[in-house]
Design a protein around this motif. Structure first.
Motif, mmCIF file in Angstrom:
data_model
loop_
_atom_site.group_PDB
_atom_site.id
_atom_site.type_symbol
_atom_site.label_atom_id
_atom_site.label_comp_id
_atom_site.label_asym_id
_atom_site.label_seq_id
_atom_site.Cartn_x
_atom_site.Cartn_y
_atom_site.Cartn_z
ATOM 1 N N HIS A 274 59.895 108.994 16.368
ATOM 2 C CA HIS A 274 58.800 109.913 16.056
ATOM 3 C C HIS A 274 57.431 109.245 16.116
ATOM 4 C CE1 HIS A 274 58.929 108.052 12.068
ATOM 5 N NE2 HIS A 274 57.797 108.631 11.775
ATOM 6 N N HIS B 276 52.643 109.649 14.773
ATOM 7 C CA HIS B 276 51.615 108.678 14.379
ATOM 8 C C HIS B 276 50.706 108.306 15.548
ATOM 9 C CE1 HIS B 276 53.655 108.444 10.604
ATOM 10 N NE2 HIS B 276 54.772 108.022 11.166
ATOM 11 N N ASP C 284 53.439 111.681 8.134
ATOM 12 C CA ASP C 284 54.872 111.888 7.856
ATOM 13 C C ASP C 284 55.073 113.098 6.956
ATOM 14 O OD1 ASP C 284 56.117 109.838 9.320
ATOM 15 O OD2 ASP C 284 55.597 108.362 7.784
HETATM 16 FE FE LIG Z 1 56.625 108.017 10.147
#
Ligand SMILES: [Fe+2]
Ligand code: FES
Length: 402
Positions: free
Chosen positions: A221, A226, A341
């Motif tokens: 991810h 990010h 997140d």
């Molecule tokens: Fe993360």
């Protein structure tokens, strides 16, 4: 008359009152004395509650961070919830942190409405007094000299409690299980010099702890969630090979040179002129630690994902370093990272409401598979008393693009 309303959990894990669904009939026998009826009812509740908690996918008999140390000051009583257990936390006049179940054993009113007096917590309802460090009842004000009740045999729910790295940790012993003779020490962050900077961040995720944890160890991810100028560019995705090895209750990404496309690592290498090595461990129930070292400089971090309720968990992130980077510079980056997140998990929770079927693919999700296997094997070994089988037989190299 029922002395208190019975509580049970429905299939969706929601707490309901007996009047809403008739879970049991403790009050059915009119010849039964009120006291016996109450006891039966309390036992039935305990059994039902234990069954409901066993289903929630929590790992009991481990340390979990409950609150930050700085939150418990003076005679303040602070509440927290871990693994759906309400807790009241405070500090005695000698400075020792304690954690009790936030429920008076007399009639269940939260002890946090009471007051802390040195080493004793006094219930606000009938004034029963409990030693904060052991939970033992020390006084029932209504008793007369005729009464034979053994006050010292009454206990409020109580959990081992330790302070470490700026957190109050609580050892959540499972319902009906005995505490081990020696409770292991609470986990401590690795540090490599006397002087260092440290920060603490936390955020709540509206998810079951399992989703929080597999999100934490998910390598794929990064370039999407990010994506930012200081970390990764989507275009920088490339194939990686990482070596993993089994460690007790977990696995380790073996010390390696971190990916060259990460700015912080490039910075570290530039500062020391030496190579940077990174080691990342995951250990049950919920700890991910990372250590980056280059020459005399180091950076160490730990993220834990702690179950609050079955639909809520919390990430606590602590990082320490001796690099010449001020806290004020690092904090916004870490905050932004965590926030990214958190947003993703909020979005995921929207989809998970409808119980979709999910997939774990190789090799990007292999760590998630190990996590589930470690958890299942630990529970199995606790059930049978046999040694825990580790899901890995030795070092493995995983390949993915990120
Ligand atoms: Fe993360
Ligand atoms: S409910 Fe706590 S003393 Fe009665």
């Amino acid at each position: 008359m029922l002395l208190r309303e019975a509580v049970y959990y429905d299939a969706a894990g929601l707490k309901r009152l007996a009047s809403e669904g008739e879970p049991y009939k403790a009050g059915g026998d009119s010849t039964m004395s009120e006291a016996v009826r109450t006891m039966l009812q309390t036992n039935a509740e305990a059994v039902q509650e234990a069954a409901a908690l066993a289903d929630a996918g929590f790992l009991w008999d481990f340390w979990y961070p409950a609150v930050r140390s700085a939150e418990i000051r003076g005679q303040k009583l602070v509440t927290a919830m871990l693994l759906e257990v309400p807790l009241v936390i405070g500090r005695t006049s000698e400075g020792k942190a304690f954690a009790m179940r936030d429920s008076c054993p007399h009639r269940g009113i939260p002890l946090s409405y009471g007051r802390l007096d040195g080493t004793v917590v006094e219930c606000c309802y009938h004034g029963w007094r409990f030693d904060a460090c052991s939970g033992r009842c020390v006084e029932i004000p209504s008793l007369t000299s005729q009464d034979k009740l053994k006050v010292e045999r009454i206990f409020a729910g109580h959990f081992p409690c330790e302070e470490c790295d700026g957190y109050v940790w609580v050892y959540m012993s499972g319902p009906g299980t005995q505490l081990p003779e020696t409770v292991p020490a609470a986990p401590a962050l690795n540090v490599f010099s006397d002087k260092y900077k440290i920060i603490h961040l936390s955020c709540e995720l509206p998810s079951h702890v399992d989703h929080g944890i597999i999100g934490l160890m998910d390598p794929a991810h990064g370039p999407f969630v990010h994506q930012s100028w200081f970390w990764r560019k989507r275009a920088s995705i490339h194939e990686k090979a990482k070596q993993f090895e089994p460690i007790p209750n977990g696995f380790r990404m073996s010390p390696h040179q971190p990916s060259a496309n990460s700015a912080p690592y490039r910075l570290l290498a530039k500062m020391t002129g030496e190579t940077v090595t990174t080691a990342i461990d995951f250990v049950l129930p919920n700890l991910r630690t990372e250590i980056d070292r280059s020459g005399k400089l180091w950076f160490s971090s730990r993220a834990t994902v702690t179950p609050v309720r079955r639909d809520l968990c919390r990430i606590d992130f602590v990082a320490a370093w001796n690099l010449p980077i001020p806290v004020a510079v690092f904090r916004p980056f870490a905050k932004k990272f965590l926030r990214q997140d958190q947003l993703t998990m909020i979005q995921q929770a929207e989809g998970l409401k409808y119980n979709p079927r999910l997939m774990l693919i190789d090799d990007a999700d292999r760590q998630a598979k190990w996590y589930f296997a470690l958890k299942a094997n630990l529970l199995e070994s606790r059930r049978t008393g046999a040694a825990m089988v580790h899901p890995m037989n030795g070092p493995v190299t995983l390949h993915w693009r990120s």
